[in-house]
Write an enzyme that holds these catalytic residues in place. Structure first.
Site, PDB file in Angstrom:
ATOM      1  N   HIS A   1       3.119 -25.920  12.778  1.00 37.25           N
ATOM      2  CA  HIS A   1       4.481 -26.458  12.851  1.00 37.25           C
ATOM      3  C   HIS A   1       4.538 -27.791  13.592  1.00 37.25           C
ATOM      4  O   HIS A   1       5.058 -28.795  13.090  1.00 37.25           O
ATOM      5  CB  HIS A   1       5.409 -25.487  13.585  1.00 37.25           C
TER       6      HIS A   1
ATOM      7  N   LYS B   1       7.335 -18.946  24.291  1.00 34.23           N
ATOM      8  CA  LYS B   1       8.200 -17.787  24.094  1.00 34.23           C
ATOM      9  C   LYS B   1       8.884 -17.428  25.414  1.00 34.23           C
ATOM     10  O   LYS B   1       8.409 -17.780  26.495  1.00 34.23           O
ATOM     11  CB  LYS B   1       7.392 -16.596  23.573  1.00 34.23           C
TER      12      LYS B   1
ATOM     13  N   GLU C   1      11.368 -20.813  22.189  1.00 32.62           N
ATOM     14  CA  GLU C   1      11.948 -19.563  21.714  1.00 32.62           C
ATOM     15  C   GLU C   1      12.390 -18.736  22.910  1.00 32.62           C
ATOM     16  O   GLU C   1      11.686 -18.672  23.921  1.00 32.62           O
ATOM     17  CB  GLU C   1      10.933 -18.779  20.891  1.00 32.62           C
TER      18      GLU C   1
ATOM     19  N   ASP D   1      -0.527 -20.332  16.770  1.00 32.13           N
ATOM     20  CA  ASP D   1       0.680 -19.876  16.092  1.00 32.13           C
ATOM     21  C   ASP D   1       1.671 -21.005  15.845  1.00 32.13           C
ATOM     22  O   ASP D   1       2.377 -20.994  14.830  1.00 32.13           O
ATOM     23  CB  ASP D   1       1.351 -18.777  16.928  1.00 32.13           C
TER      24      ASP D   1
ATOM     25  N   ARG E   1       0.813  -1.218   0.000  1.00 36.89           N
ATOM     26  CA  ARG E   1       0.000   0.000   0.000  1.00 36.89           C
ATOM     27  C   ARG E   1       0.848   1.271   0.000  1.00 36.89           C
ATOM     28  O   ARG E   1       0.367   2.333  -0.382  1.00 36.89           O
ATOM     29  CB  ARG E   1      -0.931  -0.001   1.221  1.00 36.89           C
TER      30      ARG E   1
ATOM     31  N   LYS F   1      13.036 -27.243   6.598  1.00 32.03           N
ATOM     32  CA  LYS F   1      14.291 -27.449   7.324  1.00 32.03           C
ATOM     33  C   LYS F   1      14.915 -28.782   6.916  1.00 32.03           C
ATOM     34  O   LYS F   1      14.227 -29.793   6.767  1.00 32.03           O
ATOM     35  CB  LYS F   1      14.046 -27.403   8.827  1.00 32.03           C
TER      36      LYS F   1
ATOM     37  N   LYS G   1       0.994 -18.846   6.742  1.00 33.40           N
ATOM     38  CA  LYS G   1       0.212 -19.105   7.938  1.00 33.40           C
ATOM     39  C   LYS G   1       0.065 -17.813   8.757  1.00 33.40           C
ATOM     40  O   LYS G   1       0.849 -16.879   8.557  1.00 33.40           O
ATOM     41  CB  LYS G   1       0.877 -20.207   8.757  1.00 33.40           C
TER      42      LYS G   1
ATOM     43  N   ASP H   1      -3.802  -1.782  -3.212  1.00 27.44           N
ATOM     44  CA  ASP H   1      -4.576  -2.150  -2.036  1.00 27.44           C
ATOM     45  C   ASP H   1      -5.374  -3.399  -2.393  1.00 27.44           C
ATOM     46  O   ASP H   1      -5.869  -3.521  -3.517  1.00 27.44           O
ATOM     47  CB  ASP H   1      -5.514  -0.997  -1.652  1.00 27.44           C
TER      48      ASP H   1
END
Length: 494
Positions: free
Chosen positions: A248, A348, A224, A243, A59, A190, A156, A102
């Site tokens: 995953h 996390k 993480e 998430d 945009r 991976k 995703k 847009d």
């Protein structure tokens, strides 16, 4: 509305066509940090077609020169310095173009059509929020940009639940055939994840043991050390289950648990993964209360540096109950995996960045070594990050008198075992898209089967209405996650 893709040419034909790689969201975080560096590395190593152009769309009203200056400033730092050849970098920048559009404005897609090469193949990478996928695909089709050679890559998360995932699949499927849709999960790019297939199905020594009762348990950890950072706006409406687990981690579980496919044909592999997802034992409310743990990090220290709690991160609403940690016990209801628990953990701001799979083999039925009767004697540890390696833990005699045993590791160091270059996950998957290789991308029924298992857990958490357990940043998560294994006399392998 009907599918507008038409008949697909053969891959051999497509390999001789000019290619336009079109990144919708081309000035966003994903494009800057992952996609453009991956495409540069592919260009550096000659795996892009000679007549390739990369058209970024967004945009912001950049001119082409302004966008190239933006890429120089923002994307170049994410390229490994040993790969950054100034002449090649300049030739890569020459491939770039920019179109301001847009998602809901048809005029921008007409500008995009004029920017594309005549008679070429178009690959659309939708690096945007999934809520924009419908409008983007409809406008691409209306502008005459979708034909039998076109491909679309969907980033995703694909949906917020099963119903929204179905809506996205329906909308994209009106414009592209299933064979043109690449639902990307970078974990499947991976090297060590792809090596799981060879490890399992290319070694006669392992396959007879790869089942109950020879395997006692399986652990999958994706930890993480970072917090939500600038993604708080997205993450707070998503959480760790959506998430990480829904995509995953369930994909890793599928590769571990699947039956041998009849070939490496994409549908043969994905058929077997689908069977695993459909075999996952559905959790009832009592199972959810007993076998799942939700957590949220509070202030602590990572690598000796103080870090804020989740509720203190910029953009996180006060009092948010979004989980930043999930641990759960899952079961695959089939003969191969009867009564084998699969322990899943992701979070996390944990003690360190680590992704690994641990296959815990059962103890011998009888031991002549009394001191070893409670030892977990054999395990296969597959490390995905930060380094990639495979270790088989065996028991050996400790030197000296007596028969004292100690664990020793047989190591496959993938970095030193092979001299070939190891492409990064996004580079490998983008090349797969260009070459028409669907094996490492999710099929529609896979995605929906994953949501069918995850949705009842999310609903159970809503009904239980319990806040996430707090854990200090820089630790291994809530104590309840350790208790999840302790009930079976086990512990997480760190």
């Amino acid at each position: 509305m009907h599918n507008t893709a038409g008949q697909a040419p053969s891959q051999a034909t497509l390999d001789h066509l000019p290619l336009d790689m079109i990144i919708v969201g081309g000035a966003g975080d994903l494009a800057v940090r992952k996609l453009l560096p991956a495409l540069y590395t592919a260009h550096l190593h000659g795996t892009l077609r000679p007549a390739t152009r990369i058209i970024a769309c967004g945009r912001h009203p950049y001119s082409r020169d302004e966008y190239i200056a933006f890429v120089r400033d923002q994307a170049q730092p994410f390229i490994d310095s040993k790969n950054l050849d100034p002449r090649t970098w300049d030739s890569f920048l020459a491939l770039l173009d920019y179109v301001c559009l847009d998602a809901s404005d048809a005029a921008g897609f007409e500008r995009l059509r004029r920017a594309c090469q005549e008679g070429g193949q178009r690959v659309f990478y939708l690096a945007t929020a999934p809520t924009l996928f419908t409008a983007i695909c409809d406008n691409l089709a209306a502008a005459g940009l979708v034909d039998g050679s076109s491909r679309v890559v969907l980033e995703k998360p694909l949906g917020h639940d099963l119903n929204s995932a179905r809506e996205i699949n329906e909308a994209v499927g009106r414009r592209f055939t299933e064979s043109q849709i690449y639902r990307i999960d970078h974990y499947l790019g991976k090297e060590t994840v792809q090596n799981l297939m060879v490890l399992r199905f290319g070694n006669a020594i392992l396959e007879p043991l790869w089942r109950a009762p020879n395997i006692e348990s399986v652990q999958i950890t994706v930890a993480e050390s970072v917090g939500v950072g600038s993604r708080a706006g997205f993450y707070d409406g998503t959480g760790a289950m959506r998430d990480m687990v829904q995509n995953h981690i369930l994909q890793l579980l599928c590769i571990i648990a699947m039956e041998p496919p009849v070939s490496l044909d994409p549908d043969a592999v994905r058929d077997e993964k689908l069977k695993v997802l459909r075999s996952l034992r559905r959790m009832k409310l009592a199972d959810i209360a007993r076998d799942t743990v939700r957590g949220q990090y509070v202030g602590g220290a990572v690598d000796g540096e103080p870090v804020p709690g989740y509720l203190q991160e910029d953009g996180v609403p006060a009092g948010s109950a979004t989980e930043t940690f999930v641990a759960l016990r899952a079961h695959v209801n089939n003969w191969r995996w009867a009564n084998v628990p699969f322990f899943i953990r992701t979070g996390k701001r944990m003690a360190r960045r680590m992704s690994q799979i641990v296959i815990q083999f059962a103890n011998p039925p009888f031991s002549i070594f009394p001191e070893a009767q409670h030892n977990h004697t054999n395990r296969l540890v597959i490390q995905l990050q930060p380094e990639e390696s495979i270790q088989l833990q065996l028991m050996a005699k400790q030197p000296g008198s007596g028969m004292q045993m100690l664990p020793v590791n047989l190591n496959l160091d993938l970095q030193s075992a092979f001299t070939e270059r190891r492409p990064e996950a996004y580079e490998r998957l983008l090349v797969d898209v260009i070459k028409g290789r669907l094996t490492h991308f999710m099929r529609r029924d896979e995605l929906e089967a994953a949501w069918s298992w995850v949705d009842p857990i999310l609903e159970g958490w809503r009904l239980l209405d319990e806040p996430p357990l707090r854990y200090k940043a820089g630790t291994r998560g809530p104590d309840a996650a350790a208790a999840l294994l302790a009930r079976d006399g086990m512990e997480w392998v760190e």
